[in-house]
Design an enzyme around this catalytic site. Sequence first.
Site: not given
Ligand code: AMP
Ligand code: ZN
Length: 131
Positions: A5, A28, A92, A95, A97, A99
């Site tokens: 967000c 990412d 992790t 929100h 998302h 990939h």
């Molecule tokens: P997940 O493990 O599926 O929740 O993926 C979360 C992803 O968000 C991970 O691959 C992180 O590298 C990515 N991520 C976390 N913080 C950021 C950020 N500030 N900008 C871009 N990607 C991010």
């Molecule tokens: Zn959010």
Amino acid sequence: MCIFCDIIDHKIPSRVVYENDDVLAILDISQVTYGHTIVMPKKHFRNILEADDKSVSECIKAARIVSGMAVNNCHAKGVNVLNNCGETAGQTVDHLHFHVIPRYGRNDSIHISFNPSEKQDLDAVLAMLKG
Ligand code: AMP
Ligand code: ZN
């Protein structure tokens, strides 16, 4: 507080790959493969189970657009579109998302394998799934 967000609200910088009224796609921060992109709805939902239909469908449409960009512009040979729902599945950031992970060959840095578990009674599995 939600990091995605904050990215949508421009409080945290990001590299925008694609954007429309409903979704934002950003690089990412840890590139699993070249062009690894995160597609998220602009509305906050914790995960795919809690999101509204429009947000999910707009994310999938955007994931397809980004997949095309990876293949056409980065010369990826294929793409994995992946959603982690829940901590057990590797989520992790809470929100929703997706990939978009461009694939370049057997030696790229992601390995997804489907290893069959013990043999299941498929009729029982079906009955259980359908509730
Ligand atoms: P997940 O493990 O599926 O929740 O993926 C979360 C992803 O968000 C991970 O691959 C992180 O590298 C990515 N991520 C976390 N913080 C950021 C950020 N500030 N900008 C871009 N990607 C991010
Ligand atoms: Zn959010």
